[in-house]
Design a protein around this motif. Structure first.
Motif, short mmCIF file in Angstrom:
data_model
loop_
_atom_site.label_atom_id
_atom_site.label_comp_id
_atom_site.label_asym_id
_atom_site.label_seq_id
_atom_site.Cartn_x
_atom_site.Cartn_y
_atom_site.Cartn_z
N THR A 80 6.68 1.22 -5.27
CA THR A 80 6.57 0.74 -3.90
C THR A 80 5.31 1.31 -3.26
OG1 THR A 80 8.97 0.59 -3.67
CG2 THR A 80 7.67 0.63 -1.64
N VAL A 81 4.43 0.43 -2.81
CA VAL A 81 3.17 0.82 -2.20
C VAL A 81 3.35 0.86 -0.68
CG1 VAL A 81 0.72 0.25 -1.90
CG2 VAL A 81 1.87 -0.23 -4.08
N THR A 82 2.89 1.92 -0.04
CA THR A 82 2.94 2.04 1.42
C THR A 82 1.52 2.19 1.96
OG1 THR A 82 5.11 3.11 1.35
CG2 THR A 82 3.82 3.37 3.37
N ALA A 83 1.17 1.31 2.91
CA ALA A 83 -0.15 1.37 3.53
C ALA A 83 -0.15 2.47 4.58
CB ALA A 83 -0.49 0.03 4.16
N VAL A 84 -1.07 3.42 4.46
CA VAL A 84 -1.10 4.59 5.33
C VAL A 84 -2.18 4.47 6.40
CG1 VAL A 84 -1.44 7.09 5.42
CG2 VAL A 84 -0.17 6.06 3.51
N ALA A 85 -3.38 4.11 5.99
CA ALA A 85 -4.49 4.05 6.94
C ALA A 85 -5.50 3.02 6.45
CB ALA A 85 -5.14 5.42 7.09
N GLU A 86 -6.34 2.56 7.36
CA GLU A 86 -7.33 1.54 7.02
C GLU A 86 -8.25 2.03 5.91
OE1 GLU A 86 -10.70 -1.23 9.31
OE2 GLU A 86 -9.69 0.42 10.35
N GLY A 87 -8.54 1.14 4.95
CA GLY A 87 -9.41 1.50 3.84
C GLY A 87 -9.01 0.79 2.56
N THR A 88 -9.52 1.26 1.43
CA THR A 88 -9.20 0.67 0.14
C THR A 88 -8.75 1.77 -0.83
OG1 THR A 88 -11.49 0.85 -0.63
CG2 THR A 88 -10.82 -1.23 0.41
N ALA A 89 -7.91 1.38 -1.75
CA ALA A 89 -7.42 2.31 -2.77
C ALA A 89 -7.02 1.50 -4.00
CB ALA A 89 -6.23 3.11 -2.26
N THR A 90 -6.90 2.17 -5.11
CA THR A 90 -6.48 1.54 -6.36
C THR A 90 -5.16 2.16 -6.81
OG1 THR A 90 -8.74 1.07 -7.04
CG2 THR A 90 -7.05 1.03 -8.75
N CYS A 104 -4.11 -2.23 -9.49
CA CYS A 104 -3.98 -3.15 -8.36
C CYS A 104 -4.87 -2.64 -7.24
CB CYS A 104 -2.53 -3.24 -7.89
SG CYS A 104 -2.31 -4.29 -6.43
N ALA A 105 -5.80 -3.47 -6.79
CA ALA A 105 -6.70 -3.09 -5.70
C ALA A 105 -6.00 -3.34 -4.36
CB ALA A 105 -7.99 -3.89 -5.79
N VAL A 106 -5.90 -2.30 -3.54
CA VAL A 106 -5.19 -2.39 -2.26
C VAL A 106 -6.19 -2.26 -1.11
CG1 VAL A 106 -3.42 -1.36 -0.79
CG2 VAL A 106 -3.10 -1.43 -3.27
N THR A 107 -6.12 -3.22 -0.20
CA THR A 107 -6.92 -3.17 1.03
C THR A 107 -5.97 -3.01 2.20
OG1 THR A 107 -8.63 -4.61 0.10
CG2 THR A 107 -8.56 -4.38 2.51
N VAL A 108 -6.16 -1.96 3.00
CA VAL A 108 -5.29 -1.70 4.14
C VAL A 108 -6.06 -2.03 5.42
CG1 VAL A 108 -3.94 0.02 5.40
CG2 VAL A 108 -4.06 0.09 2.89
N THR A 109 -5.45 -2.88 6.23
CA THR A 109 -6.07 -3.30 7.49
C THR A 109 -5.34 -2.66 8.67
OG1 THR A 109 -4.67 -5.27 7.57
CG2 THR A 109 -6.81 -5.48 6.49
N PRO A 110 -5.99 -2.53 9.83
CA PRO A 110 -5.32 -1.92 10.99
C PRO A 110 -4.14 -2.76 11.45
CG PRO A 110 -7.70 -2.11 11.33
CD PRO A 110 -7.37 -2.92 10.12
#
Length: 501
Positions: A80-90, A104-110
């Motif tokens: 389970t992936v949880t978006a924490v703050a704006e940015g990118t992570a793998t 999996c490339a993850v992009t987190v938006t505000p």
């Protein structure tokens, strides 16, 4: 003979070469893939990734998960992936056998701009109009958080900035933040206690109000209020267990029979609301104040009640209103909650409950608590709910409340409401109670919405293994909990949200 031996050695090689059979030994792992190779999430959102280990008959299918940047996105052991703050992570999954990987490339938006108004803004609307415009249909209690006698975090885990967005995303539009200001680890009043248990008597010295200790708690409360705004939640703060029962410093029973005690209590009560109103004077009308909680003489609103107690409650509601308004700033238009005796619904319908006079028009909200029928919803001694008569009784209740309040443009919230999880020993009984609990929530919330009543679920963080009553935990806020939905409680949340929709 040598030629025959050579042929025996080369035949297996020729077979592999000709047939193309290069598979590893049975049980080996050749690779791993993910159901998604990219994700875009807003802050606070979650997404489930699933891994497919290859081949399908691999004996060891164990995988591990990692994030390249946990400050942006985290992943738990189940993917389970949880978006924490704006940015990118793998997010990377790795097989235990063979070390095969997939990303999996993850992009987190505000988060979207909050819809409850500017943090320091005033809507200029009545409470009823604001609730309707902002879709304030259902709320949730941070119960037993700041209520803990040993201080915040001792009964339930302290929340973090990522928790309240989960409440918003689940469909709740309001959070009630109950606060007990006089705790054993952070006293605002000195006191002496004689006796023990039910015979204990505590005498408070109301002249010893400790503003420093009060502000220590206030700093933590303010942090949670700020997080609530960031999550887009209308918020309520109050004085909570300080008035619980008859042996705490805000005892309506004692105040009703002793003028000196009444004056001492009223002085501290007023001081607290002066400090709170000053601290939050620049916060917009999305932040709501509530004066106290369930004040009663030990009888929980039933039986013969000293008439002076009704008078005291009406006086404290009025003093609360006057004190907040006099503080200026946004307090002149802030929405204010008032409560009847013990927050009991039947007490709210009596003439003994008098709304305060208010210099601001249309800014009052009435709160009552609803756990009816109590043998099912509160104590869990009855598993059954859902008959036609059960539904009619609840419908009739809500229509009576609406006729007095919401139909007269006075918003009504069920400041605490719910139906307990009945943790019975028999699996069949657990299933029956759970099914009826879902029926109750869907019907109760639907009737609340139909009557413009806002149910606020009492989440006390508890699903005790040895109790059938007062188990209202939805999110795992145990001291060592993970702040996620408790298994099986997602259905309860869905039933409530379905009801108000």
């Amino acid at each position: 003979m040598k030629k025959l031996f050579f042929l025996l050695l080369i035949v297996p090689f020729l077979w592999v070469t000709c047939t193309g059979d290069t598979s590893p030994p049975k049980g080996g792992v050749t690779g791993v893939s993910l159901n998604k190779t990219s994700l875009t999430l807003t802050v606070g959102k979650t997404e489930q990734l699933t891994a497919q280990v290859k081949p399908a008959d691999a004996e060891n299918r164990v995988v591990s998960w990692t994030s390249s940047k946990e400050s942006v996105a985290t992943v738990n052991r189940s993917g389970t992936v949880t978006a924490v703050a704006e940015g990118t992570a793998t997010i990377t999954v790795t097989t235990q056998l063979g070390g095969k990987k997939a990303d999996c490339a993850v992009t987190v938006t505000p988060r979207p701009v909050t819809d409850i108004g500017a943090k320091d803004g005033l809507s200029g609307k009545t409470a009823a109009a604001y609730f309707a415009e902002k879709n304030v249909y259902i709320g949730w209690n941070l119960g037993n958080g700041f209520d803990a006698s040993n201080g915040y975090g001792s009964w339930t885990r302290k929340i973090d900035q990522n928790f309240l967005p989960k409440i918003k995303e689940a469909g709740f539009s309001m959070v009630r933040i109950p606060v007990t200001w006089n705790t054993s680890t952070n006293r605002i009043l000195t006191s002496t206690t004689t006796g023990s248990g039910q015979t204990a008597v505590t005498v408070f010295d109301y002249s010893t109000f400790n503003e420093t200790n009060f502000k220590t708690t206030l700093a933590e409360v303010k942090q949670v209020v700020d997080w609530a705004y960031n999550a887009g939640l209308v918020s309520i703060i109050n004085i909570h267990h300080d008035g619980s029962g008859t042996n705490n410093w805000l005892s309506v029973k004692k105040a009703a029979v002793d003028t000196t005690i009444y004056n001492g209590m009223t002085g501290v009560f007023t001081k607290i609301w002066e400090l709170l109103a000053e601290e939050f004077k620049n916060y917009g009308d999305w932040l709501i104040f509530e004066p106290f909680n369930e004040l009663h003489d030990g009888g929980w609103g039933w039986g013969t009640i000293n008439a002076n107690e009704f008078t005291v409650i009406n006086q404290w509601n009025q003093i609360f209103t006057d004190t907040v308004r006099a503080a200026g700033g946004k307090n002149t238009e802030r929405f204010l909650v008032v409560q009847p005796y013990c927050a009991k619904p039947h007490q709210a319908l009596e003439d003994t409950f008098v709304l305060p006079t208010d210099t601001a028009s249309g800014k009052q909200v009435v709160s009552m608590h609803y756990y009816d029928p109590e043998n099912f919803a509160l104590r869990g001694s009855n598993m059954s709910w859902g008959s036609d008569s059960d539904k009619i009784n609840l419908t009739n209740d809500f229509e009576r409340y609406a006729n007095k309040f919401t139909k007269n443009n006075i918003p009504l919230i069920l400041g605490e409401s719910g139906a307990t999880y009945q943790n019975r020993t028999d699996a069949g009984q657990i299933a029956t109670a759970h099914a009826n609990r879902l029926k109750y929530f869907e019907w109760m919330c639907a009737e609340a919405r139909r009557n413009n009543i806002v149910p606020v679920y009492w989440d006390n963080g508890t699903t005790s293994a040895d109790s059938i009553g007062e188990n209202f935990g939805l999110w795992d806020r145990r001291p060592q909990g993970d702040l996620n939905v408790i298994p099986g409680m997602g259905e309860v949340i869905e039933a409530m949200i379905l009801g108000v929709q």
